[in-house]
Scaffold this active site. Structure first.
Site, PDB file in Angstrom:
ATOM      1  N   ASP A   1      57.303  15.856  54.036  1.00  0.00           N
ATOM      2  CA  ASP A   1      58.146  16.183  52.888  1.00  0.00           C
ATOM      3  C   ASP A   1      58.317  14.984  51.967  1.00  0.00           C
ATOM      4  OD1 ASP A   1      59.583  14.746  54.791  1.00  0.00           O
ATOM      5  OD2 ASP A   1      61.211  16.206  54.963  1.00  0.00           O
TER       6      ASP A   1
ATOM      7  N   GLU B   1      59.519   7.408  52.640  1.00  0.00           N
ATOM      8  CA  GLU B   1      60.467   6.418  52.135  1.00  0.00           C
ATOM      9  C   GLU B   1      59.963   5.037  52.551  1.00  0.00           C
ATOM     10  OE1 GLU B   1      65.014   7.052  51.906  1.00  0.00           O
ATOM     11  OE2 GLU B   1      64.713   5.649  53.540  1.00  0.00           O
TER      12      GLU B   1
ATOM     13  N   PHE C   1      68.956   9.894  47.429  1.00  0.00           N
ATOM     14  CA  PHE C   1      68.904  10.884  48.511  1.00  0.00           C
ATOM     15  C   PHE C   1      68.754  12.284  47.912  1.00  0.00           C
ATOM     16  CE2 PHE C   1      70.842  13.741  51.649  1.00  0.00           C
ATOM     17  CZ  PHE C   1      70.027  13.430  52.732  1.00  0.00           C
TER      18      PHE C   1
ATOM     19  N   ASP D   1      67.171  18.436  54.149  1.00  0.00           N
ATOM     20  CA  ASP D   1      68.569  18.751  54.448  1.00  0.00           C
ATOM     21  C   ASP D   1      69.485  17.554  54.276  1.00  0.00           C
ATOM     22  OD1 ASP D   1      67.639  17.254  56.739  1.00  0.00           O
ATOM     23  OD2 ASP D   1      69.421  17.962  57.798  1.00  0.00           O
TER      24      ASP D   1
ATOM     25  N   ARG E   1      68.410  23.159  53.277  1.00  0.00           N
ATOM     26  CA  ARG E   1      66.958  23.355  53.410  1.00  0.00           C
ATOM     27  C   ARG E   1      66.462  24.584  52.655  1.00  0.00           C
ATOM     28  NH1 ARG E   1      65.212  19.781  57.327  1.00  0.00           N
ATOM     29  NH2 ARG E   1      66.545  19.433  59.115  1.00  0.00           N
TER      30      ARG E   1
HETATM   31  P1  5GP Z   1      60.505   7.018  56.320  1.00  0.00           P
HETATM   32  O1  5GP Z   1      60.146   7.055  57.762  1.00  0.00           O
HETATM   33  O2  5GP Z   1      59.285   7.040  55.409  1.00  0.00           O
HETATM   34  O3  5GP Z   1      61.436   5.888  55.983  1.00  0.00           O
HETATM   35  O4  5GP Z   1      61.366   8.312  56.004  1.00  0.00           O
HETATM   36  C1  5GP Z   1      60.786   9.575  55.989  1.00  0.00           C
HETATM   37  C2  5GP Z   1      61.677  10.625  56.595  1.00  0.00           C
HETATM   38  O5  5GP Z   1      63.057  10.368  56.309  1.00  0.00           O
HETATM   39  C3  5GP Z   1      61.370  11.976  55.954  1.00  0.00           C
HETATM   40  O6  5GP Z   1      60.447  12.708  56.726  1.00  0.00           O
HETATM   41  C4  5GP Z   1      62.730  12.637  55.901  1.00  0.00           C
HETATM   42  O7  5GP Z   1      62.979  13.299  57.123  1.00  0.00           O
HETATM   43  C5  5GP Z   1      63.704  11.498  55.798  1.00  0.00           C
HETATM   44  N1  5GP Z   1      64.093  11.220  54.393  1.00  0.00           N
HETATM   45  C6  5GP Z   1      63.737  10.156  53.644  1.00  0.00           C
HETATM   46  N2  5GP Z   1      64.304  10.215  52.429  1.00  0.00           N
HETATM   47  C7  5GP Z   1      65.029  11.365  52.406  1.00  0.00           C
HETATM   48  C8  5GP Z   1      65.846  11.998  51.396  1.00  0.00           C
HETATM   49  O8  5GP Z   1      66.023  11.541  50.246  1.00  0.00           O
HETATM   50  N3  5GP Z   1      66.438  13.182  51.747  1.00  0.00           N
HETATM   51  C9  5GP Z   1      66.282  13.742  52.980  1.00  0.00           C
HETATM   52  N4  5GP Z   1      66.910  14.888  53.202  1.00  0.00           N
HETATM   53  N5  5GP Z   1      65.518  13.168  53.955  1.00  0.00           N
HETATM   54  C10 5GP Z   1      64.902  11.998  53.661  1.00  0.00           C
END
Ligand code: 5GP
Length: 178
Positions: A104, A107, A156, A163, A169
């Site tokens: 999805d 980050e 965010f 979610d 969602r």
């Molecule tokens: P990363 O491991 O790249 O730091 O973060 C990725 C995961 O963090 C995504 O698969 C998601 O589950 C969650 N995530 C990161 N940013 C957001 C956001 O802005 N909103 C939501 N709901 N989940 C996020």
């Protein structure tokens, strides 16, 4: 575009419309089609957040493909815990498959880094990454995001599968913290 929505203790405002999302999804599906002329992709959907994106992406993908799911979590509330949890590990038979991870949002990239290592260890022939959203300012890992839909600021977001503590969602658009 819709109105403000309240989820638990927070308000969110409209950010990306259904049309913007659909354009990005269709563009990504065409790019993957072009890259997989002679091979069948094994789409591995990262649950829970990517379920809605994955559904639209595979419908827009006009060739044969396999679809499987893997559960991963790292977020609590509106913050990452910095630790990626794969409750079931890799149970899928990815040996010799050309995996396309369907995410999805990327980050920091910790989630895809963990999954890449596990998939390579499990014998995947190749792993590509397709993420609907990317927070470019926060992503500093060396792995290419082969297919990325929309670059967003460091905020965010919820909706379209994403979610806030379990809610939001089912929203058709993507909303950002107001
Ligand atoms: P990363 O491991 O790249 O730091 O973060 C990725 C995961 O963090 C995504 O698969 C998601 O589950 C969650 N995530 C990161 N940013 C957001 C956001 O802005 N909103 C939501 N709901 N989940 C996020």
């Amino acid at each position: 575009m819709g109105q403000l929505v309240t989820l638990h203790d927070k308000q969110f405002k409209p950010y990306l419309s259904e049309q913007q999302i659909a354009q990005a999804v269709n563009k990504m599906a065409k790019q993957i089609e072009n890259d997989f002329k002679n091979e069948t992709p094994y789409f591995l959907v990262v649950l829970n957040g990517a379920f809605m994106f994955a559904s639209d992406l595979v419908k827009a993908f006009g060739k044969q493909c396999e679809v499987a799911f893997i559960k991963a979590s790292s977020y609590q509330g509106t913050k990452s815990t910095g630790h990626v949890h794969l409750p079931d590990g890799i149970t899928q038979d990815v040996k010799n498959k050309q995996v396309v991870l369907i995410e999805d949002i990327v980050e920091t990239g910790t989630t895809i880094e963990t999954l890449l290592a596990e998939l390579k260890a499990a014998g995947a022939a190749g792993v590509r990454i397709a993420s609907l959203l990317i927070k470019k300012e926060l992503y500093h890992k060396p792995f290419p995001i082969h297919y990325s839909g929309i670059s967003i600021s460091n905020a965010f977001v919820v909706g379209y599968g994403l979610d806030y503590n379990g809610l939001g969602r089912n929203l058709k658009e993507i909303y950002v913290l107001a």
